[in-house]
Scaffold this motif. Structure first.
Motif, PDB file in Angstrom:
ATOM      1  N   ALA A 211     -67.513  77.881  76.419  1.00  0.00           N
ATOM      2  CA  ALA A 211     -67.452  75.913  77.469  1.00  0.00           C
ATOM      3  C   ALA A 211     -68.589  75.965  78.055  1.00  0.00           C
TER       4      ALA A 211
ATOM      5  N   HIS B 244     -64.554  76.314  68.685  1.00  0.00           N
ATOM      6  CA  HIS B 244     -66.179  75.943  68.536  1.00  0.00           C
ATOM      7  C   HIS B 244     -66.800  75.365  67.062  1.00  0.00           C
TER       8      HIS B 244
ATOM      9  N   GLU C 192     -64.762  81.177  73.555  1.00  0.00           N
ATOM     10  CA  GLU C 192     -64.033  79.795  73.653  1.00  0.00           C
ATOM     11  C   GLU C 192     -64.960  79.327  75.292  1.00  0.00           C
TER      12      GLU C 192
END
Length: 287
Positions: A61, A2, A57
């Motif tokens: 996401a 990210h 993550e």
């Protein structure tokens, strides 16, 4: 991996004063989904109390573009830290209590939040995915918020519960802006003449011209008889009046009728007392 979003300047607004607090969230993806729900409704102040895993993550996401909310999230170890400077605390609860506690529905919670946000931060507290808030945590709240879901299947996903509250806050905010007149986003647009409609409403004379043309075409195709009209034109008139036609729609319909007359060899049978379609390119049904 990210990449952090650009920082945003914070302002002292109603939305900034609303603090969404998640207590010991088990699944980081739910944190991302909450961030998305918040950003959808214009909120940005997220606090996380002892999350199982954050940042990671999965949370970014699931945020689907709301990474800026996650970048600025406050992570603390205890609920006391998250509530320390708040002037009003409301916690979500679906269970009855041995000792009754003040309970309000989401719309009333939004009103209470707005009324208190000018004095300081207002906290909306959401519990763990598997068993919500503890009794001790709920006793820290001034009000409990009950979302009136289906009693036979009352458990809401964490992000869904946050979305319900953020939506109610957003609606209350929109109703209050623009000098009390409300947001244009809340005003319906259902017919010509409403703000945002692309074509003006058809004037009465044009609508009457259409009805005369329609009746003549129905006669031309042997569907209607003037000597035995029954209620055909009355019911068709009611149908089209209910639709509240705009000028372009009238032109399109007149174009369709003219094409039907040409197809049956009655191109000159439009009553002379009725207005014919304007030369606007609509006679062939073009928009």
């Amino acid at each position: 991996m990210h990449k952090s979003a650009m920082p945003q300047e914070s302002t002292d607004t109603f939305q900034d004063q609303i603090r969404i607090i998640l207590v010991e969230t088990s699944h980081s993806g739910n944190i991302g989904a909450v961030a998305r729900a918040m950003k959808n409704m214009g909120l940005a102040n997220l606090w996380l109390v002892n999350p199982n895993s954050f940042p990671d993550e999965a949370s970014y996401a699931r945020s689907a573009g709301a990474s800026d909310i996650l970048d600025r999230a406050h992570v603390v170890s205890t609920l006391d830290q998250a509530l320390a400077d708040c002037v009003l605390v409301m916690g979500t609860s679906a269970r009855g209590r041995k000792v009754p506690w003040p309970v309000i529905a989401p719309p009333e919670a939004a009103v209470a939040a707005a009324e208190n946000a000018a004095q300081g931060p207002v906290a909306l507290v959401f519990g763990r995915e598997n068993h919500g808030l503890s009794n001790d945590e709920l006793q820290r709240c001034h009000y409990h918020i009950h979302i009136p879901s289906n009693p036979d299947y009352s458990s809401l996903n964490l992000a869904m519960a946050v979305q319900v509250m953020c939506y109610e806050l957003r609606m209350h905010f929109l109703r209050g802006i623009e000098g009390g007149e409300g947001s244009p986003y809340l005003k319906p647009m259902t017919a010509p003449g409403d703000p945002g409609w692309d074509v003006p409403p058809a004037p009465v004379n044009d609508v009457e011209g259409f009805f005369g043309h329609l009746e003549q075409v129905l006669i031309d195709v042997d569907f209607h008889r003037r000597d035995n009209p029954r209620q055909l034109m009355t019911r068709l008139r009611r149908l089209f009046q209910r639709a509240r036609l705009d000028q372009m729609e009238i032109n399109i319909l007149r174009g369709v009728l003219t094409s039907v007359q040409k197809a049956v060899g009655r191109g000159d049978s439009t009553p002379s007392t009725q207005a014919k379609p304007q030369a606007t390119g609509q006679d062939n049904g073009d928009v």
